[in-house]
Design an enzyme around this catalytic site. Structure first.
Site, short mmCIF file in Angstrom:
data_model
loop_
_atom_site.label_atom_id
_atom_site.label_comp_id
_atom_site.label_asym_id
_atom_site.label_seq_id
_atom_site.Cartn_x
_atom_site.Cartn_y
_atom_site.Cartn_z
N LYS A 171 0.86 -1.19 0.00
CA LYS A 171 0.00 0.00 0.00
C LYS A 171 0.89 1.23 0.00
CE LYS A 171 -4.06 1.79 2.54
NZ LYS A 171 -4.89 1.60 3.77
N SER A 226 -9.87 1.39 2.59
CA SER A 226 -9.01 2.23 1.78
C SER A 226 -7.92 1.46 1.04
CB SER A 226 -8.34 3.27 2.67
OG SER A 226 -7.45 2.66 3.59
N SER A 242 -9.98 -1.03 6.78
CA SER A 242 -9.37 -0.77 5.47
C SER A 242 -8.62 -1.94 4.87
CB SER A 242 -8.43 0.44 5.56
OG SER A 242 -9.17 1.63 5.49
#
Lengths: 486, 475
Positions: free
Chosen positions: B79, B154, B178
């Site tokens: 990420k 996310s 997330s």
């Protein structure tokens, strides 16, 4: 630093029964190798922005890790200030400024590491210590262009992050201080304690010790008045001057029917006055909350007690010990000066070598102002000199000369030096004869002295000392003159 | 839909056995990226060059008989809120565009030491604020299973990268769901470890007391292996738990016989019936494997969403205050310093980030702290107490991961409150600092995958993984 602590009080007295109420917030940089939350070096005076790392610069993803040595030094200081050491937490103090890289300062808020201490000042005055908490220092901004040296109106500013993250302890006194003298004594004593426990080099000129002063005034026994906080007070002398100025300003405002606004004021040392920096309505909302990147800091009883056991004897105890040894007042200047220089152990050595302690105290104060804690003169040589003087084998003046020679040569036999210089104290009958001769030679001076004019004695003593070539003891001469006047 | 994806465990074994090489495995993944990345947009930054060099070096070492670690040759995506030395780390925000961190996050270092091959940095909702990856400043990521739908968020890029076969595994961060929610929406496994189990050093902070890094994988065994590599104490993170990482790969075959599985007696409204049907099927499967089902209550559950949307923005407002355009990232030049700050932040942050900065600043303000932030902290204690009571009668709790399957792109963007409801089942774990994971368990509406969430107490990972492995066997 010269020591004003022992000077008799000549604090400014406010008119019409007004009284000062003073509290001090003192920031000290801890003497650690690295910063409070990172391995970046804590070192003053290096090239700007060389003692930095991701934590210091607040780079995204960097996390703080507490410096164990900083915690230990904070606890040492707290214990020396008679504080209770407790499990503590850190908060974020959020504000936006260019020298605060994370836009928050990590500090202790409602659970500081040291609470509820006190410090004793001369005259058994007890000043409460509310807290002594850990926090990180900010970077340093320098503003160029413009006239004020402040950011407003400057052309550009440079920021040095070497200081950012340096461990600080903020020592907050209770509003127990009542005049500028006490405030100076407090700062001076705090400095001595910091040096004694090795927590900080406490150099106000380098900013490793910084004072903010809270001042208000009130009529005796009335509730506290509105206070103003004075910043930029950068020396012990300035502490006293700023307080006297500010208290007088507040009295003037109040007596002319005005009111005091709670505000932060800036001490201008060259002008000798304070200016408004910001009023309370402009105060930042710091949005304090518990720092989620750190956990509870609990030193535990065992560690705290081992630190307590390792504390050196503190200045107050050393002064008491020296006073007892020498018979001097524990609040006398000599006692303060010797302990501040760390020479009380040397005075003890002179006494241990058979010397007379009271004279040893005087000699050490006179001769070793630049010598540090361990003068390089054998204690036994000073001991021998104290005995010569005590037994009136030499006069005080002669002793001073011998002392100077011993110091210059790094030692020496007082008896031999006295003999070599032909020093001997005249016996009383010889001095009496000289006194009689002086009275005969200066009848006018003698008449004035007999009429009660004490100053007239000085001329006569001077003449006698001169004719004795320093061998007469001034005290003996004075005593004979007084006896003859009757 | 591709079916030839190989698990981390299989890749490691095949390379070890000499059946393939790290370079060959990497090329398979890069080929899939070439084919579909334009359509899916899982990555902010693809690192094919360094990945190829890394894979070649691993192959050379393995050939020479050198040990290269438990993940030797496994292509992994990160990420884009985890710092990578010299490689852009943007948090999908314009404000960090162009910033190259001078250091690696601890998880990155551990992956590299384990022989992983980092293939790229994945897209996310800006600063991890969102549940659909639509809040990225660099474009929306699409769900590989249906590109008209969101991948969740996310960590949508990391979930999509695994689901599309761009990487064998990836790392995400989970502040309120997330990792788990996008795992559920993309049909992969996603783990939110116990707070403090995985180092946050080098993770760009959103809400520091809630953030936790965890893996996305195709299988439960892969997730267990990834956890063993990235977990464990890190002296650079003060909130890191000071204890050794529990073995998870070793417990997967132990089954759930005698285990007590908690079921919410009162299910919150708003769940799709197909999602609830899959949850029921999961209970049936575990019961069949020898577990017992226990009804439990979490009375404070209904306050968690509100509390989260005070605590997380409050911390975010502080964490994001440093982005001022002076030292790194975006700078919008302006007449003077103060207006440069304003112009930079106005241009650098997206609408959702600004909304949360304002919310958080307000919640912490003098006069409002007690009513908002202070109360939210009380809810954190209440939900922790609820869990403590619940875990007296059960070992884990099963819930849906998300109330719905992946929704169409654009459906919730105009209404932040609807978007916030996506996290209703995932947020309590973060508030309590506990462990949870999402395991794919069949499909729901529109044939999209449904995830079942396993909640476990702090350090309950071994039990949680046993249940996950059982569900995987049953699905």
């Amino acid at each position: 630093m010269s020591n004003a602590s022992s000077a008799p009080s000549h604090a400014t007295v406010l008119p019409n029964g007004w009284e000062m109420v003073i509290g001090l917030e003192v920031h000290v940089e801890l003497d650690t190798k690295t910063k409070l939350f990172s391995a970046s070096p804590n070192h003053f005076g290096d090239e700007p922005n060389t003692n930095i790392d991701p934590v210091t610069l607040g780079l995204p993803g960097a996390l703080p890790v507490i410096n164990r040595r900083a915690v230990e030094l904070a606890i040492r200081l707290g214990l020396a200030l008679n504080c209770t050491v407790q499990a503590s937490t850190f908060h974020r103090k959020n504000y936006f400024y260019q020298d605060l890289a994370k836009a928050y300062q990590i500090t202790q808020y409602d659970q500081p590491i040291n609470i509820d201490g006190y410090m004793m000042l001369p005259g058994d005055v007890r000043i409460g210590i509310e807290r002594a908490h850990l926090e990180e220092d900010t970077g340093k901004s320098t503003h160029f262009g413009g006239t004020s040296g402040r950011i407003h109106g400057s052309d550009y500013s440079l920021v040095d992050f070497n200081r950012a993250g340096v461990p600080l302890v903020e020592i907050v006194s209770r509003p127990d201080i009542r005049n500028a003298d006490q405030a100076r004594q407090y700062v001076s004593e705090l400095r001595s304690i910091l040096l004694a426990v090795g927590a900080s080099d406490a150099k106000m000129e380098e900013g490793s010790m910084r004072c903010d002063v809270n001042v208000s005034v009130r009529k005796a026994d009335e509730p506290f008045g509105t206070r103003c906080e004075i910043k930029n007070v950068n020396s012990i002398r300035a502490v006293g001057k700023a307080i006297d100025y500010e208290a007088r300003r507040q009295v003037d405002v109040l007596e002319s029917g005005g009111t005091i606004r709670q505000e932060t004021r800036h001490w201008d040392d060259s002008e000798g006055r304070t200016h408004t920096l910001r009023v309370k309505e402009d105060a930042d909302d710091y949005r304090y909350f518990l720092e989620p990147d750190l956990v509870l800091l609990d030193p535990g009883t065992e560690w705290v007690e081992s630190i307590r056991a390792s504390l050196p004897m503190l200045p107050a105890a050393r002064r008491a010990r020296l006073a007892q040894l020498t018979g001097a007042d524990k609040e006398s200047e000599a006692v303060y000066v010797i302990v501040e220089r760390g020479q009380d152990d040397f005075v003890q050595l002179v006494a241990d070598a058979g010397g007379e302690p009271a004279r040893a105290l005087v000699y050490v104060q006179q001769a070793f102002a630049e010598a540090g804690a361990n003068p390089s003169v054998p204690a036994k040589d000073l001991a021998a000199l104290t005995l010569l003087e005590r037994d009136a084998k030499v006069t005080a003046t002669q002793a001073k000369t011998i002392l100077a020679e011993i110091v210059a040569n790094g030692g020496g036999d007082a008896v031999a030096i006295a003999a070599a210089k032909g020093f001997e104290a005249l016996d009383t009958s010889a001095v009496e004869a000289m006194v009689d001769a002086a009275i005969a030679a200066q009848p006018d001076a003698w008449a004035k002295y007999c009429a009660g004019e004490e100053k007239a004695m000085g001329a006569m003593v001077g003449a006698i000392m001169k004719s004795s070539q320093g061998k007469a003891d001034g005290k003996v001469v004075t005593a004979i003159l007084q006896a003859k006047r009757g | 839909m591709e079916s030839e994806f190989v698990s981390v465990v299989n890749i490691v074994d095949s390379i070890r056995a000499g059946k393939t090489t790290a370079s060959a495995v990497l090329e398979q993944h890069l080929a899939r990226i070439d084919k579909r990345e334009t359509e899916i947009h899982a990555f902010n930054h693809i690192m094919s060059e360094s990945a190829r060099a890394n894979a070649a070096s691993i192959d050379a070492d393995l050939k020479a008989g050198k040990e290269r670690g438990p993940l030797a040759g496994v292509p992994i995506a990160l990420k884009d809120n985890m710092c990578t030395r010299g490689v852009p780390t943007t948090c999908s925000s314009k404000i960090l565009e162009g910033w190259k961190p001078p250091y690696d996050a601890t998880v990155v270092t551990r992956l590299q030491q384990a022989g992983a091959v980092i293939v790229g940095k994945t897209n996310l909702d800006e600063f991890a604020m969102g549940s659909s990856t639509e809040n990225s400043a660099f474009g929306t990521t699409r769900n590989p299973l249906d590109t008209s739908r969101v991948p969740g968020g996310s960590s949508g890029g990391s979930a999509a990268a695994v689901a599309a076969g761009f990487a064998a595994a990836s790392l995400g961060s989970d502040t309120g769901g997330s990792i788990r929610q996008p795992a559920a929406l993309c049909g992969v496994v996603g783990v939110k470890p116990t707070y403090g189990m995985v180092s946050r050093q080098g993770l760009v902070a959103f809400a520091s007391s809630l953030d936790q890094i965890g893996p996305f994988t195709h299988t439960v065994a892969d997730a267990a292996l990834m956890m063993e590599v990235i977990g464990g104490h890190d002296p650079l993170d003060s909130t890191s738990l000071d204890q050794p990482m529990a073995s998870l790969t070793a417990v997967l075959g132990q089954g759930v016989k005698g285990m007590r599985i908690g079921r919410l007696a009162d299910m919150p409204d708003g769940c799709e019936p197909e999602v609830l049907a899959r949850l029921d099927a999961a209970f049936v499967a575990l019961q069949a494997a020898g577990a017992t089902i226990v009804d439990i209550a979490l009375p404070s559950l209904s306050y968690c969403l509100t509390a989260y949307y005070l605590v997380a923005p409050a911390e975010a407002s502080s964490n994001l205050a440093r982005y001022d355009g002076v030292r790194y990232g975006l700078r919008v030049e302006s007449a003077d310093l103060i207006s440069m700050y304003g112009a930079t932040r106005a241009a650098g942050f997206g609408a959702e980030v600004k909304r949360r900065i304002m919310l958080g600043t307000y919640a912490l303000s003098a006069g409002y702290y007690d009513a908002y932030y202070g109360k939210a902290l009380k809810v954190r204690r209440l939900i922790a107490n609820d869990f403590a009571v619940a875990y007296q009668s059960c070992d884990v709790i099963l819930t849906p991961t998300s109330p719905t399957v992946a929704f169409p792109i654009g459906e919730k963007t105009s209404d932040p409150l609807t978007m916030y409801l996506c996290d209703i089942f995932t947020i309590p774990t973060n508030l309590a600092g506990h462990a949870a994971m999402s395991v794919p368990f069949g499909t729901g509406a529109h044939s999209m995958p449904v995830g079942v969430q396993i909640l476990a107490p702090a350090l309950g990972e071994p039990t949680m993984f046993r249940v996950a492995a059982e569900l995987e066997r049953a699905s």
